[in-house]
Design a protein around this motif. Sequence first.
Motif, PDB file in Angstrom:
ATOM      1  N   GLU A   1      76.651  33.799  41.145  1.00 26.46           N
ATOM      2  CA  GLU A   1      77.222  33.825  39.796  1.00 26.46           C
ATOM      3  C   GLU A   1      76.091  33.739  38.782  1.00 26.46           C
ATOM      4  OE1 GLU A   1      79.433  30.333  38.236  1.00 26.46           O
ATOM      5  OE2 GLU A   1      81.175  31.654  38.356  1.00 26.46           O
ATOM      6  N   PHE A   2      75.971  34.760  37.958  1.00 21.96           N
ATOM      7  CA  PHE A   2      74.826  34.880  37.062  1.00 21.96           C
ATOM      8  C   PHE A   2      75.307  34.921  35.607  1.00 21.96           C
ATOM      9  CE2 PHE A   2      73.929  36.833  41.078  1.00 21.96           C
ATOM     10  CZ  PHE A   2      72.591  36.581  41.352  1.00 21.96           C
ATOM     11  N   ARG A   3      74.588  34.188  34.759  1.00 17.76           N
ATOM     12  CA  ARG A   3      74.844  34.214  33.320  1.00 17.76           C
ATOM     13  C   ARG A   3      73.517  34.456  32.603  1.00 17.76           C
ATOM     14  NH1 ARG A   3      78.432  30.634  35.504  1.00 17.76           N
ATOM     15  NH2 ARG A   3      80.536  30.523  34.590  1.00 17.76           N
TER      16      ARG A   3
ATOM     17  N   LEU B   1      68.204  29.308  20.187  1.00 19.37           N
ATOM     18  CA  LEU B   1      66.751  29.264  20.038  1.00 19.37           C
ATOM     19  C   LEU B   1      66.011  30.035  21.118  1.00 19.37           C
ATOM     20  CD1 LEU B   1      66.337  25.467  19.202  1.00 19.37           C
ATOM     21  CD2 LEU B   1      66.389  27.390  17.598  1.00 19.37           C
ATOM     22  N   ASN B   2      66.638  30.226  22.281  1.00 22.74           N
ATOM     23  CA  ASN B   2      65.911  30.804  23.400  1.00 22.74           C
ATOM     24  C   ASN B   2      66.797  31.714  24.241  1.00 22.74           C
ATOM     25  OD1 ASN B   2      64.923  27.722  23.118  1.00 22.74           O
ATOM     26  ND2 ASN B   2      63.176  29.028  23.614  1.00 22.74           N
ATOM     27  N   THR B   3      66.152  32.675  24.877  1.00 23.13           N
ATOM     28  CA  THR B   3      66.787  33.394  25.967  1.00 23.13           C
ATOM     29  C   THR B   3      66.893  32.445  27.155  1.00 23.13           C
ATOM     30  OG1 THR B   3      66.121  35.641  25.349  1.00 23.13           O
ATOM     31  CG2 THR B   3      66.345  35.189  27.704  1.00 23.13           C
ATOM     32  N   PHE B   4      68.027  32.474  27.854  1.00 17.02           N
ATOM     33  CA  PHE B   4      68.146  31.643  29.051  1.00 17.02           C
ATOM     34  C   PHE B   4      69.049  32.326  30.077  1.00 17.02           C
ATOM     35  CE2 PHE B   4      71.587  30.081  26.278  1.00 17.02           C
ATOM     36  CZ  PHE B   4      72.671  29.998  27.148  1.00 17.02           C
ATOM     37  N   ARG B   5      68.907  31.873  31.331  1.00 20.22           N
ATOM     38  CA  ARG B   5      69.692  32.388  32.440  1.00 20.22           C
ATOM     39  C   ARG B   5      70.191  31.205  33.263  1.00 20.22           C
ATOM     40  NH1 ARG B   5      65.323  35.442  31.352  1.00 20.22           N
ATOM     41  NH2 ARG B   5      65.512  37.721  31.371  1.00 20.22           N
ATOM     42  N   VAL B   6      71.408  31.327  33.789  1.00 21.33           N
ATOM     43  CA  VAL B   6      71.963  30.283  34.643  1.00 21.33           C
ATOM     44  C   VAL B   6      72.397  30.926  35.951  1.00 21.33           C
ATOM     45  CG1 VAL B   6      73.667  28.445  34.875  1.00 21.33           C
ATOM     46  CG2 VAL B   6      72.791  29.045  32.604  1.00 21.33           C
ATOM     47  N   TYR B   7      71.924  30.353  37.052  1.00 19.99           N
ATOM     48  CA  TYR B   7      72.230  30.860  38.389  1.00 19.99           C
ATOM     49  C   TYR B   7      73.147  29.855  39.083  1.00 19.99           C
ATOM     50  CZ  TYR B   7      68.181  33.831  37.429  1.00 19.99           C
ATOM     51  OH  TYR B   7      67.293  34.722  36.859  1.00 19.99           O
ATOM     52  N   ASP B   8      74.401  30.256  39.303  1.00 20.02           N
ATOM     53  CA  ASP B   8      75.398  29.355  39.880  1.00 20.02           C
ATOM     54  C   ASP B   8      75.396  28.044  39.087  1.00 20.02           C
ATOM     55  OD1 ASP B   8      76.015  31.253  41.842  1.00 20.02           O
ATOM     56  OD2 ASP B   8      74.445  30.539  43.163  1.00 20.02           O
ATOM     57  N   ARG B   9      75.420  26.926  39.807  1.00 15.93           N
ATOM     58  CA  ARG B   9      75.272  25.615  39.160  1.00 15.93           C
ATOM     59  C   ARG B   9      73.976  24.953  39.582  1.00 15.93           C
ATOM     60  NH1 ARG B   9      79.662  23.526  36.571  1.00 15.93           N
ATOM     61  NH2 ARG B   9      81.615  24.688  36.795  1.00 15.93           N
ATOM     62  N   ARG B  10      73.074  25.771  40.160  1.00 11.66           N
ATOM     63  CA  ARG B  10      71.883  25.186  40.758  1.00 11.66           C
ATOM     64  C   ARG B  10      70.644  25.234  39.873  1.00 11.66           C
ATOM     65  NH1 ARG B  10      70.775  28.775  45.878  1.00 11.66           N
ATOM     66  NH2 ARG B  10      73.005  29.105  45.788  1.00 11.66           N
ATOM     67  N   LEU B  11      70.595  26.181  38.931  1.00  9.73           N
ATOM     68  CA  LEU B  11      69.330  26.441  38.264  1.00  9.73           C
ATOM     69  C   LEU B  11      69.553  27.098  36.915  1.00  9.73           C
ATOM     70  CD1 LEU B  11      66.147  26.678  38.759  1.00  9.73           C
ATOM     71  CD2 LEU B  11      66.616  28.988  39.546  1.00  9.73           C
TER      72      LEU B  11
ATOM     73  N   ILE C   1      61.936  25.889  34.224  1.00  7.73           N
ATOM     74  CA  ILE C   1      62.870  26.023  35.331  1.00  7.73           C
ATOM     75  C   ILE C   1      63.550  24.677  35.493  1.00  7.73           C
ATOM     76  CG2 ILE C   1      63.163  26.793  37.708  1.00  7.73           C
ATOM     77  CD1 ILE C   1      61.671  28.789  35.857  1.00  7.73           C
ATOM     78  N   LEU C   2      64.851  24.623  35.257  1.00  7.58           N
ATOM     79  CA  LEU C   2      65.592  23.356  35.220  1.00  7.58           C
ATOM     80  C   LEU C   2      66.563  23.282  36.396  1.00  7.58           C
ATOM     81  CD1 LEU C   2      66.433  23.490  31.415  1.00  7.58           C
ATOM     82  CD2 LEU C   2      64.560  22.228  32.472  1.00  7.58           C
ATOM     83  N   ARG C   3      66.476  22.195  37.162  1.00  3.57           N
ATOM     84  CA  ARG C   3      67.361  22.005  38.311  1.00  3.57           C
ATOM     85  C   ARG C   3      68.253  20.777  38.178  1.00  3.57           C
ATOM     86  NH1 ARG C   3      62.459  23.861  40.195  1.00  3.57           N
ATOM     87  NH2 ARG C   3      62.550  25.813  41.387  1.00  3.57           N
TER      88      ARG C   3
ATOM     89  N   ASP D   1      71.099  19.358  32.910  1.00  2.00           N
ATOM     90  CA  ASP D   1      70.505  20.466  32.155  1.00  2.00           C
ATOM     91  C   ASP D   1      71.243  21.769  32.427  1.00  2.00           C
ATOM     92  OD1 ASP D   1      68.457  18.872  31.020  1.00  2.00           O
ATOM     93  OD2 ASP D   1      67.243  19.086  32.821  1.00  2.00           O
ATOM     94  N   VAL D   2      71.517  22.022  33.708  1.00  2.00           N
ATOM     95  CA  VAL D   2      72.204  23.263  34.077  1.00  2.00           C
ATOM     96  C   VAL D   2      73.588  23.314  33.422  1.00  2.00           C
ATOM     97  CG1 VAL D   2      73.139  24.629  35.987  1.00  2.00           C
ATOM     98  CG2 VAL D   2      70.926  23.470  36.246  1.00  2.00           C
ATOM     99  N   ASN D   3      74.318  22.206  33.485  1.00  2.00           N
ATOM    100  CA  ASN D   3      75.654  22.168  32.875  1.00  2.00           C
ATOM    101  C   ASN D   3      75.586  22.336  31.364  1.00  2.00           C
ATOM    102  OD1 ASN D   3      76.965  21.860  35.307  1.00  2.00           O
ATOM    103  ND2 ASN D   3      77.059  19.628  35.178  1.00  2.00           N
TER     104      ASN D   3
END
Length: 280
Positions: free
Chosen positions: A114-116, A216-226, A237-239, A243-245
Amino acid sequence: MTFEPARLGQSRSDLAEALRSLRKRAGRTQTWLARRCSMSQTKVSNIESGKLTPAVVDVELILEALGVDDPAAAQILDLVRTANTEWQDHWSSRRRGLDKKQNELGRLEAVATEFRFFLLSAITGLLATPDYVRASIADVPGDQSKTIAKKLERPSVLYDSSKSFTFLLMEQAVRWPLLPPLAMAVQLDRLASVSRIPNVRLGVIPLAGRIPEMPLNTFRVYDRRLATVETGTGALILRDHRDVNAYREDFERYESYAVFGDECRELLNEWSVLFTRQRE
């Protein structure tokens, strides 16, 4: 907690040492701690040796089992949050070779489902035409043919029906004239085409009306992991699940301002026509 990029690499070993010391002071074995926290003894060993970076919930369980109270617990939780944060500066990435970065992204895209993507000022490689890909790294010295080839391979993941993608593009990301007008028109047509892939949702946030948010920034979220957050000089890189939520929640708010489907494609076509007319 003070953010110090230079400390990010050291925090895992600091955390491992602190947790190991707490367990020993409590007079407990790794086997006892593993049983109390519903973990394997191997996992506890890997955490204490620094081979594995624990999630915040893992450390919370360990602290509770060992009866660690504030302020010691607060200091440990600060450490685990830092240990779950990585800083990748652009200069180091370029020294290693941008093709290596593409390999890392490819591996991440292989395991996530799941990608955002929130795109503030530019179009991501998964949506880019070959001309846009080449222009996006034109300022990087040296032969970038391997990087370009890998960037052009990665969009095939969009056709994997086991995965879902949501792309949110600010209007300025879509219309920033990185290419000559005709090539930009082709790029916008590419976006419209990708928006028709069944497992892809592509939305544009037009700069019209009121938007009571200030991204303020471009960001990407991968599943709920990263989550990855881009800055002018690198990426975080936030784990940590908090932060991810937080970035998932940000994404949901921005999503409410976007237009999708036919309305999105109408906008893309309108802007594509404007680029085409600039050439005439």
